[in-house]
Design a protein around this motif. Structure first.
Motif, PDB file in Angstrom:
ATOM      1  N   THR A  99      44.724  37.374  35.670  1.00 48.44           N
ATOM      2  CA  THR A  99      45.826  38.289  35.437  1.00 48.44           C
ATOM      3  C   THR A  99      46.026  39.103  36.711  1.00 48.44           C
ATOM      4  O   THR A  99      45.086  39.760  37.162  1.00 48.44           O
ATOM      5  CB  THR A  99      45.511  39.220  34.247  1.00 48.44           C
ATOM      6  OG1 THR A  99      45.243  38.411  33.106  1.00 48.44           O
ATOM      7  CG2 THR A  99      46.669  40.164  33.965  1.00 48.44           C
ATOM      8  N   MET A 119      47.370  31.522  31.888  1.00 48.85           N
ATOM      9  CA  MET A 119      47.816  32.585  32.790  1.00 48.85           C
ATOM     10  C   MET A 119      48.015  31.955  34.163  1.00 48.85           C
ATOM     11  O   MET A 119      47.061  31.510  34.798  1.00 48.85           O
ATOM     12  CB  MET A 119      46.781  33.713  32.872  1.00 48.85           C
ATOM     13  CG  MET A 119      47.119  34.793  33.901  1.00 48.85           C
ATOM     14  SD  MET A 119      48.739  35.538  33.744  1.00 48.85           S
ATOM     15  CE  MET A 119      48.520  36.600  32.342  1.00 48.85           C
ATOM     16  N   GLN A 131      41.855  32.864  30.060  1.00 46.87           N
ATOM     17  CA  GLN A 131      43.221  32.482  29.713  1.00 46.87           C
ATOM     18  C   GLN A 131      43.573  31.212  30.477  1.00 46.87           C
ATOM     19  O   GLN A 131      43.765  31.261  31.683  1.00 46.87           O
ATOM     20  CB  GLN A 131      44.213  33.577  30.082  1.00 46.87           C
ATOM     21  CG  GLN A 131      44.163  34.770  29.186  1.00 46.87           C
ATOM     22  CD  GLN A 131      45.384  35.632  29.379  1.00 46.87           C
ATOM     23  OE1 GLN A 131      46.387  35.414  28.736  1.00 46.87           O
ATOM     24  NE2 GLN A 131      45.291  36.608  30.263  1.00 46.87           N
ATOM     25  N   ASP A 155      39.801  38.602  33.872  1.00 52.73           N
ATOM     26  CA  ASP A 155      39.682  37.193  34.245  1.00 52.73           C
ATOM     27  C   ASP A 155      38.826  36.404  33.270  1.00 52.73           C
ATOM     28  O   ASP A 155      39.153  35.283  32.904  1.00 52.73           O
ATOM     29  CB  ASP A 155      39.072  37.048  35.643  1.00 52.73           C
ATOM     30  CG  ASP A 155      40.024  37.501  36.728  1.00 52.73           C
ATOM     31  OD1 ASP A 155      41.208  37.732  36.435  1.00 52.73           O
ATOM     32  OD2 ASP A 155      39.571  37.632  37.878  1.00 52.73           O
TER      33      ASP A 155
END
Length: 186
Positions: free
Chosen positions: A90, A79, A76, A97
């Protein structure tokens, strides 16, 4: 219920559903992680696929890439819960991850933004291509124990001209994708 291969792509302009071979079902998810999460959940609950394949367009950060690429891992890119966790992670969920398809390929960074400039964090984390849907698909598959694969067609260089190049190239990868699917079995 298909019990076959579910192909998820954001937009009908990316992929012609009429070209899907027997045993493949194409679902359009819409753009972004939330739309994609909802569509992926609904599709796997109805279809109960043996394999989920994401096809989509992507901007490239790795200048050596062109055409159709297969994704090995996805993160991400948006994030950012600092200081609770470093960017890309996260908080309190380290298993999210980096999600792996188990295949050889490129690293994709998913986020809810259209990339139009170089982001040093992406370069530092060896991200090759950027999209807006794959992480959501991979996470839903992980949670439901369904294997996934992803193929991205490079439409642009993730720069100031990305929107023009994406618009001009959005439909140009489907021949390559359907050719790649000829050998895919569940």
């Amino acid at each position: 219920m298909s019990d076959g291969i579910l192909v998820l792509t954001a937009l009908d302009s990316e992929l012609d559903v009429a070209r899907a071979p027997a045993g493949f079902r194409v679902i359009f998810t819409g753009v972004g992680k939330i739309n994609t999460t909802i569509a992926t959940l609904q599709a796997i609950q109805i279809d109960k696929p043996k394999l989920v394949v994401n096809y989509g367009t992507a901007g490239k950060l790795n200048t050596k890439l062109n055409g159709l690429v297969e994704v090995s891992d996805v993160i991400q890119r948006d994030m950012n819960a600092e200081p609770l966790a470093p960017r890309g992670r996260t908080p309190y969920s380290p298993e999210l991850d980096r999600l792996s398809s188990g295949r050889q390929g490129v690293i994709c960074g998913t986020g809810d933004s259209f990339v139009t400039s170089t982001d040093p964090w992406l370069v530092d984390n060896s991200v090759d291509v950027v999209d807006m849907e794959l992480f959501a698909i991979a996470q839903v598959c992980l949670r439901h124990g369904i294997p996934w694969r992803a193929f991205k067609f490079i439409t642009d260089d993730a720069n100031d001209f990305a929107h023009e190049h994406w618009t001009a190239n959005v439909a140009n990868g489907q021949d390559l994708f359907w050719d790649a699917m000829k050998g895919v079995k569940v």
